[in-house]
Design a protein around this motif. Structure first.
Motif, PDB file in Angstrom:
ATOM      1  N   GLY A   1      32.938  45.270  40.481  1.00  0.00           N
ATOM      2  CA  GLY A   1      32.264  44.061  40.016  1.00  0.00           C
ATOM      3  C   GLY A   1      31.339  43.493  41.065  1.00  0.00           C
ATOM      4  N   ALA A   2      30.575  42.472  40.683  1.00  0.00           N
ATOM      5  CA  ALA A   2      29.583  41.884  41.587  1.00  0.00           C
ATOM      6  C   ALA A   2      30.214  41.297  42.841  1.00  0.00           C
ATOM      7  N   GLN A   3      31.476  40.816  42.742  1.00  0.00           N
ATOM      8  CA  GLN A   3      32.110  40.176  43.894  1.00  0.00           C
ATOM      9  C   GLN A   3      33.245  41.007  44.494  1.00  0.00           C
ATOM     10  N   THR A   4      33.457  42.212  43.994  1.00  0.00           N
ATOM     11  CA  THR A   4      34.523  43.057  44.524  1.00  0.00           C
ATOM     12  C   THR A   4      34.233  43.434  45.969  1.00  0.00           C
ATOM     13  N   LEU A   5      35.238  43.332  46.839  1.00  0.00           N
ATOM     14  CA  LEU A   5      35.077  43.730  48.235  1.00  0.00           C
ATOM     15  C   LEU A   5      34.718  45.207  48.321  1.00  0.00           C
ATOM     16  N   SER A   6      33.697  45.532  49.105  1.00  0.00           N
ATOM     17  CA  SER A   6      33.292  46.932  49.240  1.00  0.00           C
ATOM     18  C   SER A   6      34.394  47.777  49.862  1.00  0.00           C
TER      19      SER A   6
ATOM     20  N   GLY B   1      35.061  36.139  36.427  1.00  0.00           N
ATOM     21  CA  GLY B   1      34.612  34.748  36.432  1.00  0.00           C
ATOM     22  C   GLY B   1      35.730  33.741  36.273  1.00  0.00           C
ATOM     23  N   GLY B   2      36.847  34.142  35.685  1.00  0.00           N
ATOM     24  CA  GLY B   2      37.967  33.230  35.510  1.00  0.00           C
ATOM     25  C   GLY B   2      39.014  33.331  36.598  1.00  0.00           C
ATOM     26  N   LEU B   3      38.761  34.107  37.637  1.00  0.00           N
ATOM     27  CA  LEU B   3      39.741  34.318  38.702  1.00  0.00           C
ATOM     28  C   LEU B   3      39.410  33.508  39.944  1.00  0.00           C
ATOM     29  N   ALA B   4      40.439  33.126  40.661  1.00  0.00           N
ATOM     30  CA  ALA B   4      40.248  32.382  41.909  1.00  0.00           C
ATOM     31  C   ALA B   4      39.795  33.286  43.044  1.00  0.00           C
ATOM     32  N   PHE B   5      40.197  34.566  42.970  1.00  0.00           N
ATOM     33  CA  PHE B   5      39.872  35.512  44.041  1.00  0.00           C
ATOM     34  C   PHE B   5      39.240  36.770  43.449  1.00  0.00           C
ATOM     35  N   PRO B   6      38.011  36.656  42.958  1.00  0.00           N
ATOM     36  CA  PRO B   6      37.364  37.797  42.294  1.00  0.00           C
ATOM     37  C   PRO B   6      37.110  38.972  43.225  1.00  0.00           C
ATOM     38  N   GLU B   7      37.118  38.718  44.524  1.00  0.00           N
ATOM     39  CA  GLU B   7      36.871  39.807  45.471  1.00  0.00           C
ATOM     40  C   GLU B   7      37.996  40.838  45.490  1.00  0.00           C
ATOM     41  N   ARG B   8      39.184  40.459  45.009  1.00  0.00           N
ATOM     42  CA  ARG B   8      40.329  41.381  44.988  1.00  0.00           C
ATOM     43  C   ARG B   8      40.471  42.086  43.642  1.00  0.00           C
ATOM     44  N   PHE B   9      39.493  41.941  42.787  1.00  0.00           N
ATOM     45  CA  PHE B   9      39.590  42.416  41.412  1.00  0.00           C
ATOM     46  C   PHE B   9      38.553  43.506  41.139  1.00  0.00           C
ATOM     47  N   LEU B  10      38.965  44.516  40.349  1.00  0.00           N
ATOM     48  CA  LEU B  10      38.055  45.594  39.979  1.00  0.00           C
ATOM     49  C   LEU B  10      38.592  46.316  38.748  1.00  0.00           C
ATOM     50  N   GLY B  11      37.820  47.248  38.237  1.00  0.00           N
ATOM     51  CA  GLY B  11      38.260  48.037  37.098  1.00  0.00           C
ATOM     52  C   GLY B  11      38.918  49.324  37.561  1.00  0.00           C
ATOM     53  N   MET B  12      39.976  49.694  36.885  1.00  0.00           N
ATOM     54  CA  MET B  12      40.674  50.958  37.147  1.00  0.00           C
ATOM     55  C   MET B  12      40.911  51.579  35.777  1.00  0.00           C
ATOM     56  N   HIS B  13      39.918  52.328  35.297  1.00  0.00           N
ATOM     57  CA  HIS B  13      39.897  52.833  33.918  1.00  0.00           C
ATOM     58  C   HIS B  13      40.580  54.190  33.856  1.00  0.00           C
TER      59      HIS B  13
ATOM     60  N   ALA C   1      48.174  34.206  39.238  1.00  0.00           N
ATOM     61  CA  ALA C   1      48.947  33.026  39.630  1.00  0.00           C
ATOM     62  C   ALA C   1      50.258  33.373  40.328  1.00  0.00           C
ATOM     63  N   VAL C   2      50.736  34.623  40.192  1.00  0.00           N
ATOM     64  CA  VAL C   2      52.055  34.953  40.742  1.00  0.00           C
ATOM     65  C   VAL C   2      52.025  36.014  41.833  1.00  0.00           C
ATOM     66  N   VAL C   3      50.910  36.751  41.983  1.00  0.00           N
ATOM     67  CA  VAL C   3      50.901  37.832  42.967  1.00  0.00           C
ATOM     68  C   VAL C   3      50.626  37.299  44.371  1.00  0.00           C
ATOM     69  N   ALA C   4      50.946  38.129  45.360  1.00  0.00           N
ATOM     70  CA  ALA C   4      50.708  37.775  46.754  1.00  0.00           C
ATOM     71  C   ALA C   4      49.212  37.705  47.043  1.00  0.00           C
ATOM     72  N   GLY C   5      48.870  37.024  48.139  1.00  0.00           N
ATOM     73  CA  GLY C   5      47.471  36.797  48.472  1.00  0.00           C
ATOM     74  C   GLY C   5      46.675  38.048  48.771  1.00  0.00           C
ATOM     75  N   ASP C   6      47.353  39.128  49.155  1.00  0.00           N
ATOM     76  CA  ASP C   6      46.635  40.362  49.485  1.00  0.00           C
ATOM     77  C   ASP C   6      46.760  41.427  48.390  1.00  0.00           C
ATOM     78  N   ALA C   7      47.319  41.068  47.260  1.00  0.00           N
ATOM     79  CA  ALA C   7      47.496  42.036  46.176  1.00  0.00           C
ATOM     80  C   ALA C   7      46.155  42.346  45.519  1.00  0.00           C
ATOM     81  N   VAL C   8      46.014  43.577  45.060  1.00  0.00           N
ATOM     82  CA  VAL C   8      44.830  44.006  44.317  1.00  0.00           C
ATOM     83  C   VAL C   8      45.129  43.888  42.836  1.00  0.00           C
TER      84      VAL C   8
END
Length: 285
Positions: free
Chosen positions: A156-161, A128-140, A106-113
């Motif tokens: 994730g299934a919707q993460t940008l390649s 599933g609870g995010l508005a922009f799931p394509e910008r989201f991934l795991g960093m373990h 809700a607070v980060v910029a539109g291009d933030a990962v």
């Protein structure tokens, strides 16, 4: 691929502090957010103590003052507004992480990962609870973060390649190596590591050998740098239990946590962070 100038970390516990440490040493400005002022103060002390140890070893070109000046610690996720990357590092609880990620988004910029440091929870489910799931991934990241050379990047299934190459570059900037895995319960590292740890705990429970001898068998026989029981102490018995329960739900009985593990967690024997687990860590707290 250069690191973002500003990096956010939500959670300043042992893992979050280690993640902040890694980005500070790589030259980023790091903003750590905790739940309250006391926790924020503790996080700052934890990170600065870790930085001081690195500087004392002579491994860093920057002084402690220079590194510390690039760190801010507060209690508002609004501090992430300028971050190009935010890593969520709250405890391994699905609902807690989902709520935390929504607050960050809700607070980060539109291009933030946006990344999560989960070791077992599905990236696709959390997305599933995010508005922009394509910008989201795991960093373990792996504990202890400053000395670990591995980061597991989970797609994730919707993460940008295109984020894969970006993350590989960022991980290299941290002086670490990325392994990229498809979203699957336990990913690669936790699934294999927990299976070995659970069997080691069952062997200890059955009296097959002592903790030290079980660990020595893997260290000397298979060249593991640290045995499975000592590693469990470092990771945290409660963390290992949570991962095992997650994997049991996905894969069934083969990942069922041993009674000994549940009993030790119930007794507060969580490993290094509590001072006692399969080994005595009281001198290292």
């Amino acid at each position: 691929m250069s690191l973002p100038q500003n990096v956010g970390v939500l959670g300043g516990g042992r893992m979050g502090a280690g993640i902040a440490h890694a980005f500070l040493l790589a030259g980023a400005r790091v903003h750590v957010v905790e739940r309250d002022e006391d926790s924020a103060d503790a996080a700052r002390q934890r990170i600065e103590a870790s930085l001081e140890r690195s500087v004392a070893r002579g491994a860093e070109a920057l002084s402690l003052d220079e590194l510390a000046s690039a760190l801010t610690v507060g209690t508002s996720v609004g501090d992430f507004a300028q971050a190009g990357l935010v890593v969520e590092a709250v405890p391994e609880d699905r609902e807690l992480k989902a709520e935390a990620l929504s607050r960050i988004e809700a607070v980060v910029a539109g291009d933030a990962v946006l990344a999560t440091n989960t070791s077992s929870i599905s990236i696709t489910d959390l997305a599933g609870g995010l508005a922009f799931p394509e910008r989201f991934l795991g960093m373990h990241f792996f504990n202890p973060v400053p000395s670990s050379t591995l980061i597991e990047v989970v797609i994730g299934a919707q993460t940008l390649s295109s984020l894969v190459d970006t993350l590989r570059g960022w991980v290299a900037e941290l002086g670490k190596t990325a392994v990229v895995v498809r979203d699957s319960p336990g990913f690669a590292s936790s699934r294999l590591g927990v299976m070995l740890a659970l069997e080691a705990i069952r062997m200890l429970e059955e009296g097959v050998a002592s903790a030290a001898d079980i660990d020595a068998a893997m260290e000397l026989g298979y060249r593991h740098p640290t045995g499975p029981l000592r590693t469990t102490d470092i990771v945290g018995l409660d963390v290992r239990l949570g991962i095992a329960e997650e994997l049991e739900r996905a894969f069934g009985e083969r990942f069922a946590p041993p009674a000994l593990l549940r009993r030790m967690v119930d007794d507060g024997q969580l490993g290094r962070k509590s001072g006692r687990g399969f080994y005595d860590w009281s001198d290292e707290r």
